[in-house]
Design a protein around this motif. Structure first.
Motif, PDB file in Angstrom:
ATOM      1  N   LEU A  11       1.148  -1.081   0.097  1.00 33.99           N
ATOM      2  CA  LEU A  11       0.043   0.361   0.461  1.00 33.99           C
ATOM      3  C   LEU A  11       1.023   1.351   0.359  1.00 33.99           C
ATOM      4  O   LEU A  11       0.099   2.175  -0.836  1.00 33.99           O
ATOM      5  CB  LEU A  11      -0.822  -0.208   1.091  1.00 33.99           C
ATOM      6  N   GLU A  12       2.061   1.122   0.876  1.00 31.77           N
ATOM      7  CA  GLU A  12       3.214   2.393   0.843  1.00 31.77           C
ATOM      8  C   GLU A  12       3.150   2.825  -0.575  1.00 31.77           C
ATOM      9  O   GLU A  12       3.686   3.364  -0.959  1.00 31.77           O
ATOM     10  CB  GLU A  12       4.056   2.210   1.657  1.00 31.77           C
ATOM     11  N   LYS A  17       3.663   5.903  -5.498  1.00 33.10           N
ATOM     12  CA  LYS A  17       3.164   5.978  -7.322  1.00 33.10           C
ATOM     13  C   LYS A  17       1.989   6.511  -7.206  1.00 33.10           C
ATOM     14  O   LYS A  17       1.856   7.831  -7.831  1.00 33.10           O
ATOM     15  CB  LYS A  17       2.808   4.702  -7.924  1.00 33.10           C
ATOM     16  N   PHE A  18       1.010   6.329  -6.147  1.00 32.42           N
ATOM     17  CA  PHE A  18      -0.199   7.661  -6.611  1.00 32.42           C
ATOM     18  C   PHE A  18       0.595   9.205  -6.451  1.00 32.42           C
ATOM     19  O   PHE A  18       0.211  10.177  -7.083  1.00 32.42           O
ATOM     20  CB  PHE A  18      -1.254   7.659  -6.009  1.00 32.42           C
ATOM     21  N   VAL A  19       1.033   9.817  -5.328  1.00 29.93           N
ATOM     22  CA  VAL A  19       1.656  10.702  -5.439  1.00 29.93           C
ATOM     23  C   VAL A  19       2.534  11.424  -6.646  1.00 29.93           C
ATOM     24  O   VAL A  19       2.385  12.454  -6.610  1.00 29.93           O
ATOM     25  CB  VAL A  19       1.776  10.525  -3.925  1.00 29.93           C
ATOM     26  N   LYS A  74     -11.075  15.581  -7.180  1.00 33.31           N
ATOM     27  CA  LYS A  74     -12.176  15.314  -7.295  1.00 33.31           C
ATOM     28  C   LYS A  74     -11.685  13.910  -7.733  1.00 33.31           C
ATOM     29  O   LYS A  74     -11.987  12.820  -7.908  1.00 33.31           O
ATOM     30  CB  LYS A  74     -12.946  15.157  -8.065  1.00 33.31           C
ATOM     31  N   GLU A  75     -10.844  13.574  -8.985  1.00 29.85           N
ATOM     32  CA  GLU A  75     -10.312  13.283 -10.291  1.00 29.85           C
ATOM     33  C   GLU A  75      -9.278  13.531 -10.043  1.00 29.85           C
ATOM     34  O   GLU A  75      -8.808  11.158  -9.838  1.00 29.85           O
ATOM     35  CB  GLU A  75      -9.845  14.342 -11.777  1.00 29.85           C
ATOM     36  N   GLU A  76      -8.271  13.751  -8.679  1.00 23.90           N
ATOM     37  CA  GLU A  76      -7.461  12.852  -8.232  1.00 23.90           C
ATOM     38  C   GLU A  76      -8.062  11.780  -7.221  1.00 23.90           C
ATOM     39  O   GLU A  76      -7.381  10.514  -6.604  1.00 23.90           O
ATOM     40  CB  GLU A  76      -6.408  13.629  -7.170  1.00 23.90           C
ATOM     41  N   GLN A  77      -9.040  11.477  -6.146  1.00 28.20           N
ATOM     42  CA  GLN A  77      -9.521  10.697  -5.584  1.00 28.20           C
ATOM     43  C   GLN A  77     -10.000   9.829  -6.336  1.00 28.20           C
ATOM     44  O   GLN A  77      -9.674   8.852  -5.759  1.00 28.20           O
ATOM     45  CB  GLN A  77     -10.740  11.762  -4.738  1.00 28.20           C
ATOM     46  N   LEU A  84      -6.759   1.439  -5.905  1.00 32.15           N
ATOM     47  CA  LEU A  84      -6.832   1.122  -4.372  1.00 32.15           C
ATOM     48  C   LEU A  84      -7.690  -0.606  -4.789  1.00 32.15           C
ATOM     49  O   LEU A  84      -7.642  -1.343  -4.387  1.00 32.15           O
ATOM     50  CB  LEU A  84      -7.277   1.771  -3.000  1.00 32.15           C
ATOM     51  N   THR A  85      -8.891  -0.261  -5.636  1.00 36.70           N
ATOM     52  CA  THR A  85      -9.614  -1.363  -6.153  1.00 36.70           C
ATOM     53  C   THR A  85      -9.369  -2.622  -7.045  1.00 36.70           C
ATOM     54  O   THR A  85      -9.813  -3.198  -6.681  1.00 36.70           O
ATOM     55  CB  THR A  85     -11.046  -0.564  -5.884  1.00 36.70           C
ATOM     56  N   LYS A  86      -8.518  -1.917  -8.093  1.00 29.77           N
ATOM     57  CA  LYS A  86      -8.196  -2.553  -9.384  1.00 29.77           C
ATOM     58  C   LYS A  86      -7.331  -3.044  -8.758  1.00 29.77           C
ATOM     59  O   LYS A  86      -6.350  -2.929  -8.654  1.00 29.77           O
ATOM     60  CB  LYS A  86      -8.067  -2.254 -10.889  1.00 29.77           C
ATOM     61  N   GLY A  87      -7.373  -4.517  -9.016  1.00 27.90           N
ATOM     62  CA  GLY A  87      -6.281  -5.666  -9.344  1.00 27.90           C
ATOM     63  C   GLY A  87      -5.554  -6.207  -8.305  1.00 27.90           C
ATOM     64  O   GLY A  87      -4.187  -6.662  -8.421  1.00 27.90           O
ATOM     65  N   GLY A  88      -6.140  -5.449  -6.768  1.00 26.35           N
ATOM     66  CA  GLY A  88      -5.069  -5.986  -5.734  1.00 26.35           C
ATOM     67  C   GLY A  88      -3.509  -5.296  -5.232  1.00 26.35           C
ATOM     68  O   GLY A  88      -3.964  -4.135  -6.015  1.00 26.35           O
ATOM     69  N   ILE A  89      -3.088  -5.781  -3.799  1.00 26.35           N
ATOM     70  CA  ILE A  89      -2.208  -4.807  -3.050  1.00 26.35           C
ATOM     71  C   ILE A  89      -0.920  -5.041  -4.104  1.00 26.35           C
ATOM     72  O   ILE A  89      -0.969  -6.540  -4.162  1.00 26.35           O
ATOM     73  CB  ILE A  89      -2.264  -5.088  -1.932  1.00 26.35           C
ATOM     74  N   PRO A  90      -0.037  -4.558  -4.651  1.00 25.11           N
ATOM     75  CA  PRO A  90       1.074  -5.264  -5.511  1.00 25.11           C
ATOM     76  C   PRO A  90       1.948  -5.736  -3.599  1.00 25.11           C
ATOM     77  O   PRO A  90       1.885  -4.975  -3.067  1.00 25.11           O
ATOM     78  CB  PRO A  90       2.131  -3.560  -5.404  1.00 25.11           C
ATOM     79  N   MET A  91       2.760  -6.622  -4.140  1.00 23.42           N
ATOM     80  CA  MET A  91       3.542  -6.926  -2.746  1.00 23.42           C
ATOM     81  C   MET A  91       5.413  -7.000  -3.463  1.00 23.42           C
ATOM     82  O   MET A  91       5.047  -8.004  -4.060  1.00 23.42           O
ATOM     83  CB  MET A  91       2.995  -8.609  -2.629  1.00 23.42           C
TER      84      MET A  91
END
Length: 134
Positions: A11-12, A17-19, A74-77, A84-91
């Motif tokens: 998640l981190e 990557k998002f920021v 709103k676009e960023e949200q 966060l919801t597509k494809g799962g969390i990268p490990m």
């Protein structure tokens, strides 16, 4: 760090990557410029759920000035929710020193000896010095 779940590390990485891909910058407390202030992540392995709380700067601060701030936010949200919801969390790969995994004590620093009992000096309830072994 072995005491942090792999999902938390994933998640981190996802939020980093998002920021980095955001049209807004990270908030700087001295200049008061930027939007992204803090992220808090809570994970329940038992319930198999996580909670992500994202703090951002209020409207009218630094780069948040402008009429299109609400629309851009709103676009960023939406982009974050999609990440966060597509494809799962990268490990991410997790590699730990063998000494940590085996529960061994780390080697003493170069030039230093093992700590001795004289180094563990603590004051007792009566103020007298007591030796304590760790």
């Amino acid at each position: 760090c072995p005491n942090i779940p792999a999902e938390m590390c994933g998640l981190e990485l996802l939020f980093t990557k998002f920021v980095r891909g955001s049209s807004f910058g990270v908030y700087h407390p001295k200049t008061h410029v930027g939007v992204w202030r803090q992220v808090t992540i809570r994970l329940s392995e038992k319930m198999e759920e996580c909670m992500v709380i994202v703090m951002h700067a209020p409207v009218g601060r630094g780069e948040t000035d402008g009429d299109d701030y609400d629309e851009r936010l709103k676009e960023e949200q939406q982009r974050l929710v999609k990440m966060l919801t597509k494809g799962g969390i990268p490990m991410p790969p997790r590699v730990f020193p063998k000494a940590l995994l085996a529960g061994n004590k780390p080697a003493p620093a170069a030039g230093g000896d093992e700590p001795n009992d004289a180094d563990d000096d603590t004051a007792g309830a009566d103020g007298a010095s007591k030796k304590q072994k760790l």
